[in-house]
Design a protein around this motif. Structure first.
Motif, PDB file in Angstrom:
ATOM      1  N   SER A  80      -1.069   7.598   1.147  1.00 39.22           N
ATOM      2  CA  SER A  80      -0.781   7.791  -0.273  1.00 39.22           C
ATOM      3  C   SER A  80       0.663   8.204  -0.528  1.00 39.22           C
ATOM      4  CB  SER A  80      -1.714   8.865  -0.864  1.00 39.22           C
ATOM      5  OG  SER A  80      -1.548  10.096  -0.162  1.00 39.22           O
ATOM      6  N   HIS A  81       1.329   8.892   0.412  1.00 38.60           N
ATOM      7  CA  HIS A  81       2.695   9.373   0.191  1.00 38.60           C
ATOM      8  C   HIS A  81       3.735   8.339   0.606  1.00 38.60           C
ATOM      9  CE1 HIS A  81       1.377  13.428  -0.819  1.00 38.60           C
ATOM     10  NE2 HIS A  81       0.554  13.368   0.240  1.00 38.60           N
ATOM     11  N   GLY A  82       3.626   7.829   1.826  1.00 46.51           N
ATOM     12  CA  GLY A  82       4.695   6.945   2.292  1.00 46.51           C
ATOM     13  C   GLY A  82       4.292   5.502   2.503  1.00 46.51           C
TER      14      GLY A  82
ATOM     15  N   HIS B 154       3.916  11.521 -10.385  1.00 45.64           N
ATOM     16  CA  HIS B 154       3.852  11.100  -8.975  1.00 45.64           C
ATOM     17  C   HIS B 154       3.289   9.675  -8.863  1.00 45.64           C
ATOM     18  CE1 HIS B 154       4.829  15.049  -7.284  1.00 45.64           C
ATOM     19  NE2 HIS B 154       4.101  15.550  -8.294  1.00 45.64           N
TER      20      HIS B 154
ATOM     21  N   LYS C  27      -6.091   4.659  -0.965  1.00 45.38           N
ATOM     22  CA  LYS C  27      -5.056   5.533  -0.454  1.00 45.38           C
ATOM     23  C   LYS C  27      -5.164   5.759   1.043  1.00 45.38           C
ATOM     24  CE  LYS C  27      -4.776   8.049  -4.856  1.00 45.38           C
ATOM     25  NZ  LYS C  27      -4.844   9.387  -5.512  1.00 45.38           N
TER      26      LYS C  27
ATOM     27  N   TRP D 251       1.501   7.196  -6.311  1.00 42.41           N
ATOM     28  CA  TRP D 251       0.764   7.149  -5.025  1.00 42.41           C
ATOM     29  C   TRP D 251       0.781   5.716  -4.465  1.00 42.41           C
ATOM     30  CZ3 TRP D 251      -0.119  11.922  -3.670  1.00 42.41           C
ATOM     31  CH2 TRP D 251      -0.341  12.872  -4.631  1.00 42.41           C
TER      32      TRP D 251
ATOM     33  N   ASP E  84       3.874   6.128   6.510  1.00 40.41           N
ATOM     34  CA  ASP E  84       2.754   6.898   7.079  1.00 40.41           C
ATOM     35  C   ASP E  84       2.136   6.166   8.274  1.00 40.41           C
ATOM     36  OD1 ASP E  84       3.109   8.868   5.199  1.00 40.41           O
ATOM     37  OD2 ASP E  84       1.663   7.993   3.789  1.00 40.41           O
TER      38      ASP E  84
END
Length: 470
Positions: free
Chosen positions: A46-48, A8, A32, A10, A52
């Motif tokens: 942290s994801h997008g 993954h 993040k 981040w 986000d």
């Protein structure tokens, strides 16, 4: 080969987020996260990453907070610049002091603000100036309070003298209390008004004395510090039984009492001038009222003032009840003596003679070398409402008898309220009635005499300290 665990990746905070979204800042929670200054919260990116942040911007929470922030004002708007506010307050206090110093009515403050804004449109202080009569009155009271507190401190700790006198206003009975003390800070004697109390009841010695005592007790000033008292010489003030002095001495036995020196000097000077053979006050009054109501006469006097090279000044009014005005009025008369003499000489030519004996028949008398007595042209009347003039006339014995017969007096009487005329050919006295000369003729003969001018200079010299010239 066996399948491995998917890795993954981040997302971390980037500086371009803050450039694109001004309300997005770096979070203290780590890389993040991002901090939204509108919602005051941390956002996980942290994801997008940017995706986000966009999801948060589109949320109802963020939209509501944005709307609230737009409708609310910053807290800095509720605070004014202290330096600007101080300058406006300073301007208001300075103009208030200007009104007090020049004895201008406080109602004039209502027009000061609009006037300043028109005079100084670019001035920030002028635009914020808002000091009308109400605020000006409050500032005056505060100024007076500070000044009075300083005076009270000196009176509470040191000796002082006190003086007072009542006003002649029928609507109120004010008794200003004036104190005199030594100020150690400036090393000088200071006189100041402590208060201006209003007397309730009759103006008796008991009531006035209690009024003074109550005022001193109101400011916690010990009566033992009052070592002297001064007032005019009226019985209500100086009475030893029922006067103000008696009331004060009951509380302060060692009180030194002294009458008003100005009144005493004035009374002594008044008694002394009663022995002079002329009444200057009546002459001053006649000259003033002769010019007061006539603009034509004033213009004529200005021409003679310019002719004699004198400054163009108006003749001052003397009021018998305000005896301090006598010195200034007499000074102005002496300064304008020559223009006035020429003026009344011109006025006499324009006036129809009031009797068959005209002013042209008279000459200014000269004192014989053998006669050491001084005979002024104006002598003091036995009645304060009349004024006479001594003249010397060229006429024969027959004319002398005719005048005596018309006036109904003899040479030996000499008791008329007006002084007598001495003939050149005869040394007998001829009385002149009050209607024999006009006012213009009388004033001209008064100013024609060098003896009268000498008397005026004499009075002005010996009474200069009484008249408060300086």
């Amino acid at each position: 080969m066996g399948g491995g665990v998917k890795k993954h990746y981040w997302q971390c905070f980037r500086k371009d987020y803050s450039e694109e979204f001004s309300f997005i800042l770096k979070s203290d929670k780590g890389q993040k996260y991002a901090f939204c200054s509108v919602c005051r919260c941390d956002i996980s990116i942290s994801h997008g990453g940017r995706s986000d942040i966009l999801l948060h911007v589109k949320s109802n929470k963020h939209a509501g907070n944005v709307q609230n922030s737009e409708n609310s004002q910053k807290i800095s708007t509720f605070f004014t610049n202290s330096s600007s506010e101080d300058s406006v307050t300073r301007a208001e206090c300075l103009f208030t002091y200007f009104l007090i110093e020049h004895n201008v009515p406080l109602s004039a403050a209502d027009h000061a603000g609009p006037l300043f804004r028109k005079m100084f449109p670019k001035s920030e202080e002028a635009q914020k100036y808002a000091c009308g009569r109400t605020k000006t009155t409050a500032i005056v009271e505060e100024m007076a309070k500070d000044s009075r507190d300083d005076v009270v401190k000196h009176l509470q700790t040191g000796p002082f003298s006190l003086s007072t006198d009542g006003t002649n206003d029928t609507d109120s009975k004010l008794y200003p209390i004036v104190v005199t003390y030594f100020d150690k800070n400036i090393e000088n004697i200071v006189s100041s008004v402590l208060s201006l109390p209003d007397l309730q009841g009759d103006s008796t010695g008991l009531n006035i004395g209690n009024l003074i005592i109550n005022e001193l007790e109101r400011f916690n000033i010990p009566l033992k510090n009052m070592i002297a008292f001064s007032a005019d010489n009226a019985a209500v003030m100086m009475g030893k039984k029922n006067g103000v002095v008696a009331v004060l001495k009951n509380r302060q036995e060692n009180l030194f009492v002294m009458g008003c020196l100005c009144h005493r000097i004035n009374l002594a000077a008044e008694k002394g001038t009663d022995n002079l053979p002329l009444n200057v006050e009546e002459a001053l009054t006649d000259i003033f009222y002769y010019l007061e109501k006539s603009g034509k006469r004033k213009d004529c006097l200005k021409k003679f003032q310019n002719l004699h090279g004198c400054e163009t000044r108006k003749i001052l009014k003397h009021v018998c009840t305000k005896w301090l005005s006598l010195g200034k009025s007499l000074t102005r008369l002496v300064e304008q003596w020559d223009p006035l003499l020429s003026f009344f000489k011109d006025q006499v030519k324009c006036v129809k003679p009031s009797c068959s004996v005209g002013i042209s028949s008279f000459t200014i008398p000269k004192q014989p070398a053998s006669d050491h007595s001084v005979q002024p042209l104006v002598s003091k009347s036995s009645k304060s409402s009349q004024q006479g003039f001594s003249l010397k006339r060229k006429h024969s014995e027959s004319e002398d008898k005719i005048i005596t017969k018309k006036t109904g007096t003899s040479h030996n009487e000499g008791k008329s309220t007006f002084p007598s005329v001495r003939s050149e050919n005869q040394k007998s006295l001829v009385n002149i009635t009050s209607g024999s000369l006009s006012l213009e003729e009388k004033l001209f003969m008064f100013l024609s005499s060098s003896v009268n001018k000498a008397f005026c200079l004499f009075l002005l010299h010996i009474h200069r300290f009484i008249f408060w010239e300086n």
